[in-house]
Design a protein around this motif. Sequence first.
Motif, PDB file in Angstrom:
ATOM      1  N   SER A  65       0.832  -1.192   0.000  1.00 15.62           N
ATOM      2  CA  SER A  65       0.000   0.000   0.000  1.00 15.62           C
ATOM      3  C   SER A  65       0.865   1.239   0.000  1.00 15.62           C
ATOM      4  CB  SER A  65      -0.914   0.007   1.231  1.00 15.62           C
ATOM      5  OG  SER A  65      -1.710  -1.156   1.258  1.00 15.62           O
ATOM      6  N   LYS A 109       1.117   7.338   3.560  1.00 19.18           N
ATOM      7  CA  LYS A 109       0.351   8.561   3.789  1.00 19.18           C
ATOM      8  C   LYS A 109       1.203   9.570   4.561  1.00 19.18           C
ATOM      9  CE  LYS A 109      -4.236   6.360   4.080  1.00 19.18           C
ATOM     10  NZ  LYS A 109      -5.429   6.171   4.943  1.00 19.18           N
ATOM     11  N   TRP A 149      -1.921   4.927  13.097  1.00 17.56           N
ATOM     12  CA  TRP A 149      -2.671   6.097  12.636  1.00 17.56           C
ATOM     13  C   TRP A 149      -2.974   6.045  11.138  1.00 17.56           C
ATOM     14  CZ3 TRP A 149      -4.809  10.073  15.382  1.00 17.56           C
ATOM     15  CH2 TRP A 149      -4.499  10.127  16.750  1.00 17.56           C
ATOM     16  N   TYR A 150      -2.598   4.962  10.483  1.00 18.02           N
ATOM     17  CA  TYR A 150      -2.753   4.896   9.028  1.00 18.02           C
ATOM     18  C   TYR A 150      -4.216   5.074   8.604  1.00 18.02           C
ATOM     19  CZ  TYR A 150      -2.086   3.317   4.203  1.00 18.02           C
ATOM     20  OH  TYR A 150      -2.055   3.235   2.826  1.00 18.02           O
ATOM     21  N   ASP A 151      -5.099   4.270   9.170  1.00 19.16           N
ATOM     22  CA  ASP A 151      -6.508   4.331   8.773  1.00 19.16           C
ATOM     23  C   ASP A 151      -7.183   5.614   9.225  1.00 19.16           C
ATOM     24  OD1 ASP A 151      -6.387   1.865   7.525  1.00 19.16           O
ATOM     25  OD2 ASP A 151      -6.945   0.768   9.346  1.00 19.16           O
ATOM     26  N   ARG A 152      -6.667   6.214  10.304  1.00 20.87           N
ATOM     27  CA  ARG A 152      -7.280   7.437  10.824  1.00 20.87           C
ATOM     28  C   ARG A 152      -6.777   8.697  10.124  1.00 20.87           C
ATOM     29  NH1 ARG A 152      -6.333   6.495  17.190  1.00 20.87           N
ATOM     30  NH2 ARG A 152      -4.644   5.168  16.415  1.00 20.87           N
ATOM     31  N   THR A 153      -5.747   8.549   9.285  1.00 18.85           N
ATOM     32  CA  THR A 153      -5.221   9.698   8.549  1.00 18.85           C
ATOM     33  C   THR A 153      -5.983   9.835   7.236  1.00 18.85           C
ATOM     34  OG1 THR A 153      -3.023   9.349   9.518  1.00 18.85           O
ATOM     35  CG2 THR A 153      -3.139  10.717   7.548  1.00 18.85           C
ATOM     36  N   GLU A 154      -6.887  10.807   7.189  1.00 18.39           N
ATOM     37  CA  GLU A 154      -7.756  10.967   6.023  1.00 18.39           C
ATOM     38  C   GLU A 154      -7.310  12.099   5.103  1.00 18.39           C
ATOM     39  OE1 GLU A 154     -11.667  11.438   7.555  1.00 18.39           O
ATOM     40  OE2 GLU A 154     -11.825   9.356   8.259  1.00 18.39           O
ATOM     41  N   ASP A 155      -6.592  13.069   5.636  1.00 15.74           N
ATOM     42  CA  ASP A 155      -6.094  14.179   4.823  1.00 15.74           C
ATOM     43  C   ASP A 155      -4.591  13.987   4.678  1.00 15.74           C
ATOM     44  OD1 ASP A 155      -5.800  16.482   3.433  1.00 15.74           O
ATOM     45  OD2 ASP A 155      -6.313  17.855   5.076  1.00 15.74           O
ATOM     46  N   TYR A 156      -4.120  13.603   3.503  1.00 12.03           N
ATOM     47  CA  TYR A 156      -2.728  13.207   3.355  1.00 12.03           C
ATOM     48  C   TYR A 156      -2.232  13.399   1.931  1.00 12.03           C
ATOM     49  CZ  TYR A 156      -4.975   9.060   1.401  1.00 12.03           C
ATOM     50  OH  TYR A 156      -5.760   8.227   0.652  1.00 12.03           O
ATOM     51  N   HIS A 216       3.134   7.810   7.374  1.00 13.25           N
ATOM     52  CA  HIS A 216       2.474   6.642   7.957  1.00 13.25           C
ATOM     53  C   HIS A 216       2.427   5.496   6.945  1.00 13.25           C
ATOM     54  CE1 HIS A 216       1.067   8.592  11.628  1.00 13.25           C
ATOM     55  NE2 HIS A 216       0.699   9.629  10.911  1.00 13.25           N
ATOM     56  N   SER A 229       0.915  12.871   6.529  1.00 13.58           N
ATOM     57  CA  SER A 229      -0.105  13.715   7.144  1.00 13.58           C
ATOM     58  C   SER A 229       0.252  15.181   7.032  1.00 13.58           C
ATOM     59  CB  SER A 229      -0.273  13.334   8.612  1.00 13.58           C
ATOM     60  OG  SER A 229       0.886  13.696   9.336  1.00 13.58           O
TER      61      SER A 229
END
Length: 239
Positions: free
Chosen positions: A20, A23, A37-44, A31, A25
């Motif tokens: 994958s 990301k 924090w991979y799945d919780r990082t949405e703005d990247y 990440h 941040s």
Amino acid sequence: MSCILGLLLVVSASVAYATSFIKKSNSGICHPPESSWYDRTEDYEAFDSIAACIESGGRLPKAMSLSLHASTRHEETGNRSQPSYERERFGAGWADVDGDCQESRAEALIETSSTPVRFSDSRRCRVIAGRWVSPFTGQVIQNSADIDIDHVVPLRWAWEHGAALWTQEKREKFANDPRNLWPVELSLNRSKGARGPDDWLPPSGQCLYTARFVRIVRIFELNLNEAEQSAFQSILERC
């Protein structure tokens, strides 16, 4: 002693990395999929590899070991070796960061002299005399021509332990960081070369030297393998 030994805590684990993307941040943290924090990082910003993310100015989460990602990078590039070390990768010699004509060498000499230094002329750029106590021998040195400015953590050593993945700006900052600069005898600095405390120790001040080495490794998040960790810990336990 507990504070000194605490410097030796390095995260190590065996992790299988997915393909994958990485990301980055908004705060500049890279990440990988294994980051909590991979799945919780949405703005990247997305990168193909952790190396590319770090080269862009990003950094790893503190809980993750850069050495693991260095291994991953080696696999991703088809087992091609990383670029070889060259001094220029840490800048073209000593830098004059503040533009006052005193390069990092002169500033290190001024900072560590126990008496006011003497300069070569009224411009006050080049230091020619002072009073320095070598941390490698305890000997007093008064002529700056007899001094080498030692990188406590050598540049080549740093390159091989994670600095190859740094940005050029970070490598130049490391090469000129006052915390990593010590005035020592010419002969001993050249005897040391690019070796760490596991392979070379000064005639005296071994505890102070090793503790400072490990502190700088920790500050710059360089990597230690198990053998190095064990050797450094053994030295410090004798102190």
